[in-house]
Write a protein that holds these residues in place. Structure first.
Motif, PDB file in Angstrom:
ATOM      1  N   LEU A 128       0.837  -1.205   0.000  1.00 38.92           N
ATOM      2  CA  LEU A 128       0.000   0.000   0.000  1.00 38.92           C
ATOM      3  C   LEU A 128       0.868   1.251   0.000  1.00 38.92           C
ATOM      4  N   ASN A 129       1.912   1.249   0.802  1.00 36.95           N
ATOM      5  CA  ASN A 129       2.803   2.411   0.871  1.00 36.95           C
ATOM      6  C   ASN A 129       3.430   2.723  -0.479  1.00 36.95           C
ATOM      7  N   THR A 130       3.965   1.678  -1.132  1.00 36.32           N
ATOM      8  CA  THR A 130       4.602   1.897  -2.434  1.00 36.32           C
ATOM      9  C   THR A 130       3.586   2.329  -3.478  1.00 36.32           C
ATOM     10  N   ALA A 131       2.347   1.845  -3.369  1.00 37.76           N
ATOM     11  CA  ALA A 131       1.296   2.259  -4.313  1.00 37.76           C
ATOM     12  C   ALA A 131       0.979   3.743  -4.151  1.00 37.76           C
ATOM     13  N   VAL A 132       0.908   4.210  -2.903  1.00 41.64           N
ATOM     14  CA  VAL A 132       0.652   5.634  -2.642  1.00 41.64           C
ATOM     15  C   VAL A 132       1.789   6.486  -3.193  1.00 41.64           C
ATOM     16  N   ILE A 133       3.019   6.033  -2.970  1.00 44.93           N
ATOM     17  CA  ILE A 133       4.182   6.760  -3.489  1.00 44.93           C
ATOM     18  C   ILE A 133       4.135   6.806  -5.013  1.00 44.93           C
ATOM     19  N   ALA A 134       3.763   5.681  -5.638  1.00 42.90           N
ATOM     20  CA  ALA A 134       3.678   5.619  -7.098  1.00 42.90           C
ATOM     21  C   ALA A 134       2.661   6.616  -7.633  1.00 42.90           C
ATOM     22  N   ILE A 135       1.513   6.700  -6.985  1.00 36.71           N
ATOM     23  CA  ILE A 135       0.460   7.630  -7.426  1.00 36.71           C
ATOM     24  C   ILE A 135       0.938   9.073  -7.302  1.00 36.71           C
ATOM     25  N   ILE A 136       1.580   9.392  -6.178  1.00 34.79           N
ATOM     26  CA  ILE A 136       2.088  10.762  -5.972  1.00 34.79           C
ATOM     27  C   ILE A 136       3.118  11.105  -7.045  1.00 34.79           C
ATOM     28  N   MET A 137       4.060  10.185  -7.288  1.00 32.30           N
ATOM     29  CA  MET A 137       5.082  10.418  -8.308  1.00 32.30           C
ATOM     30  C   MET A 137       4.450  10.657  -9.674  1.00 32.30           C
ATOM     31  N   PHE A 138       3.466   9.820 -10.023  1.00 32.48           N
ATOM     32  CA  PHE A 138       2.831   9.929 -11.339  1.00 32.48           C
ATOM     33  C   PHE A 138       2.109  11.259 -11.504  1.00 32.48           C
ATOM     34  N   ILE A 139       1.341  11.657 -10.496  1.00 31.92           N
ATOM     35  CA  ILE A 139       0.570  12.904 -10.583  1.00 31.92           C
ATOM     36  C   ILE A 139       1.499  14.105 -10.744  1.00 31.92           C
ATOM     37  N   VAL A 140       2.531  14.164  -9.918  1.00 30.87           N
ATOM     38  CA  VAL A 140       3.453  15.305  -9.993  1.00 30.87           C
ATOM     39  C   VAL A 140       4.171  15.325 -11.339  1.00 30.87           C
ATOM     40  N   THR A 141       4.588  14.162 -11.824  1.00 29.34           N
ATOM     41  CA  THR A 141       5.361  14.086 -13.063  1.00 29.34           C
ATOM     42  C   THR A 141       4.584  14.593 -14.262  1.00 29.34           C
ATOM     43  N   ILE A 142       3.305  14.219 -14.383  1.00 27.77           N
ATOM     44  CA  ILE A 142       2.548  14.546 -15.599  1.00 27.77           C
ATOM     45  C   ILE A 142       2.189  16.024 -15.685  1.00 27.77           C
ATOM     46  N   TYR A 143       2.400  16.788 -14.605  1.00 25.05           N
ATOM     47  CA  TYR A 143       2.105  18.211 -14.658  1.00 25.05           C
ATOM     48  C   TYR A 143       3.254  19.033 -15.233  1.00 25.05           C
ATOM     49  N   GLY A 144       4.372  18.383 -15.564  1.00 21.25           N
ATOM     50  CA  GLY A 144       5.413  19.057 -16.326  1.00 21.25           C
ATOM     51  C   GLY A 144       6.485  19.753 -15.521  1.00 21.25           C
ATOM     52  N   ALA A 145       7.361  20.447 -16.265  1.00 22.18           N
ATOM     53  CA  ALA A 145       8.566  21.032 -15.675  1.00 22.18           C
ATOM     54  C   ALA A 145       8.260  22.082 -14.618  1.00 22.18           C
ATOM     55  N   ASP A 146       7.218  22.901 -14.821  1.00 23.77           N
ATOM     56  CA  ASP A 146       6.884  23.923 -13.833  1.00 23.77           C
ATOM     57  C   ASP A 146       6.527  23.291 -12.494  1.00 23.77           C
ATOM     58  N   MET A 147       5.731  22.233 -12.555  1.00 20.46           N
ATOM     59  CA  MET A 147       5.350  21.535 -11.326  1.00 20.46           C
ATOM     60  C   MET A 147       6.572  20.878 -10.681  1.00 20.46           C
ATOM     61  N   ILE A 148       7.446  20.285 -11.509  1.00 20.13           N
ATOM     62  CA  ILE A 148       8.653  19.635 -10.978  1.00 20.13           C
ATOM     63  C   ILE A 148       9.495  20.655 -10.220  1.00 20.13           C
ATOM     64  N   ARG A 149       9.704  21.820 -10.839  1.00 20.65           N
ATOM     65  CA  ARG A 149      10.519  22.847 -10.184  1.00 20.65           C
ATOM     66  C   ARG A 149       9.856  23.353  -8.907  1.00 20.65           C
ATOM     67  N   ALA A 150       8.523  23.519  -8.940  1.00 21.58           N
ATOM     68  CA  ALA A 150       7.816  24.009  -7.759  1.00 21.58           C
ATOM     69  C   ALA A 150       7.896  23.002  -6.622  1.00 21.58           C
ATOM     70  N   VAL A 151       7.619  21.730  -6.927  1.00 18.08           N
ATOM     71  CA  VAL A 151       7.685  20.690  -5.900  1.00 18.08           C
ATOM     72  C   VAL A 151       9.105  20.561  -5.366  1.00 18.08           C
ATOM     73  N   ALA A 152      10.082  20.575  -6.286  1.00 19.16           N
ATOM     74  CA  ALA A 152      11.483  20.474  -5.868  1.00 19.16           C
ATOM     75  C   ALA A 152      11.863  21.624  -4.954  1.00 19.16           C
ATOM     76  N   SER A 153      11.371  22.813  -5.265  1.00 20.20           N
ATOM     77  CA  SER A 153      11.714  23.986  -4.460  1.00 20.20           C
ATOM     78  C   SER A 153      11.161  23.864  -3.044  1.00 20.20           C
ATOM     79  N   TRP A 154       9.887  23.476  -2.926  1.00 26.83           N
ATOM     80  CA  TRP A 154       9.286  23.350  -1.605  1.00 26.83           C
ATOM     81  C   TRP A 154       9.906  22.198  -0.817  1.00 26.83           C
ATOM     82  N   ILE A 155      10.115  21.067  -1.496  1.00 23.25           N
ATOM     83  CA  ILE A 155      10.748  19.941  -0.808  1.00 23.25           C
ATOM     84  C   ILE A 155      12.154  20.320  -0.362  1.00 23.25           C
ATOM     85  N   ALA A 156      12.886  21.027  -1.224  1.00 20.37           N
ATOM     86  CA  ALA A 156      14.253  21.429  -0.881  1.00 20.37           C
ATOM     87  C   ALA A 156      14.257  22.302   0.374  1.00 20.37           C
ATOM     88  N   ILE A 157      13.331  23.246   0.450  1.00 15.74           N
ATOM     89  CA  ILE A 157      13.268  24.130   1.613  1.00 15.74           C
ATOM     90  C   ILE A 157      12.996  23.329   2.886  1.00 15.74           C
TER      91      ILE A 157
END
Length: 376
Positions: free
Chosen positions: A127-156
């Motif tokens: 179940l844990n890996t499935a949740v992680i997979a869904i999160i990864m997929f959703i963030v990825t398909i939103y493109g480079a802007d979303m990747i940079r935004a998520v990376a920025s917040w996670i980095a902080i």
């Protein structure tokens, strides 16, 4: 100054944060990766992580500079242009290196994140890996802007968490650190720790395809230079601080599966520190997987998007992201992680002749040719 659209911060910071969050995975978060490449060699770990990050900064400067100047934002077109006239050799070689890294690192990320959630909150591994997979997929398909935004917040969040953990322990470990520095280093000599630093730099450079994919927000050479410098300062400071704190428990810490937990239990942190580490590992898992999968998806678009339209590109990106997520998730589920994880060492070896040496050689050559042309 140009801003990253989604993150509302300077573009070079957003790109530097993608570098950091890709670098910061489960292995970094647990401290095991730092022991393997640096701390096992004793007090050489005071400077070898900095050497590795400096090597990466120079490589990524050349990578981003060519990407921005030539408008090439997927690693296939970047390789064809950068390695020309030897692209028929180096482009397929990089395809192998990047995908080996993608599958290895993302599968390990699934396993690490799934196991961490099971340990902390008791939910089933699948179940844990499935949740992680869904999160990864959703963030990825939103493109480079979303990747940079998520990376920025996670980095902080991650930077604050790491500074809290390692910063609070730094004062406490100073007496231990003095003793370690006062003793002789590990008996292997000077070359082995330097070689491991080069291998670590090669391992990190193997995912340059992920960094090319988000470089479209950089405007010019000044942005490129700022991204490389900011990324170096950020990565070098955090990895240097973490290595110093872990080094202070040398050699007892060498056999610890999760060195950062050992640091907390023998220093400052307690149960709250363990929970914070678990959160950081989870965030590292998400960020590393997303950044790598998006870099791979950008490459696949060039192969399968037959129609030149945004709709066809988006469809190909969604399909490619789903395939990458499912394959790496499957590897994690079938218990192949111990076998796959051995690929890290081989990736480091392969990356030196395939990426590090040619990128440095061709990057400096182009820089010299450009300087000569401007002086004529």
């Amino acid at each position: 100054m140009k801003k990253s659209p989604a993150s509302a911060m300077p573009a070079f910071f957003a790109v530097a944060f993608v570098w950091f969050t890709t670098h910061f995975g489960g292995g970094f978060a647990s401290g095991r990766q730092l022991v393997q490449f640096f701390v096992q060699y004793g007090w050489y770990a005071l400077f070898t992580p900095i050497i590795a990050m400096l090597l990466n900064a120079v490589i990524f400067y050349f990578v981003w500079d060519f990407s921005v100047s030539q408008k090439k934002f997927d690693y296939k077109s970047w390789c064809d242009g950068f390695y020309s006239p030897y692209e028929k050799i180096f482009t397929p070689l990089y395809e192998i290196v990047f995908n080996l890294t993608l599958f290895t690192a993302t599968a390990v990320a699934f396993a690490t994140g799934g196991a961490t959630l099971t340990q902390v909150i008791g939910t089933p591994y699948i179940l844990n890996t499935a949740v992680i997979a869904i999160i990864m997929f959703i963030v990825t398909i939103y493109g480079a802007d979303m990747i940079r935004a998520v990376a920025s917040w996670i980095a902080i969040i991650v930077i604050a968490g790491l500074l809290l953990i390692y910063g609070s322990n730094f004062i406490a470990i100073l007496p231990n650190l003095r003793e370690v520095i006062a003793t002789a280093p590990a008996p292997q000599g000077t070359w082995p720790p330097l070689w491991e630093a080069l291998k670590y730099g090669g391992l990190q450079a193997s995912v340059l395809g992920s960094y090319v994919a988000v470089a479209d927000v950089l405007k010019d050479k000044r942005d490129v230079k700022k991204a490389a410098v900011a990324g170096f300062i950020l990565n070098a400071f955090i990895i240097g601080l973490a290595a110093i704190v872990i080094l202070s428990y040398y050699p007892a810490i060498l056999t610890e599966a999760v060195p950062v937990i050992y640091v907390i239990n023998n220093g400052v942190g307690g149960r709250a520190g363990e929970l914070l580490v678990s959160v950081l590992i989870f965030l590292g898992v998400i960020s590393t997987g997303v950044n790598l999968i998006y870099g791979g998806a950008k490459r696949v678009i060039r192969v399968f998007a037959k129609e030149k339209s945004d709709a066809s590109d988006k469809k190909a990106e969604i399909i490619a992201s789903a395939v990458y997520v499912l394959l790496t998730w499957g590897i994690a589920l079938f218990g192949l992680i111990p076998l796959v994880a051995k690929g890290y060492g081989y990736i480091g070896y392969i990356s030196i002749p395939a990426i590090v040496i040619p990128v440095l050689y061709m990057g400096f050559m182009r820089k010299n040719n450009s300087a000569k042309a401007s002086n004529m």
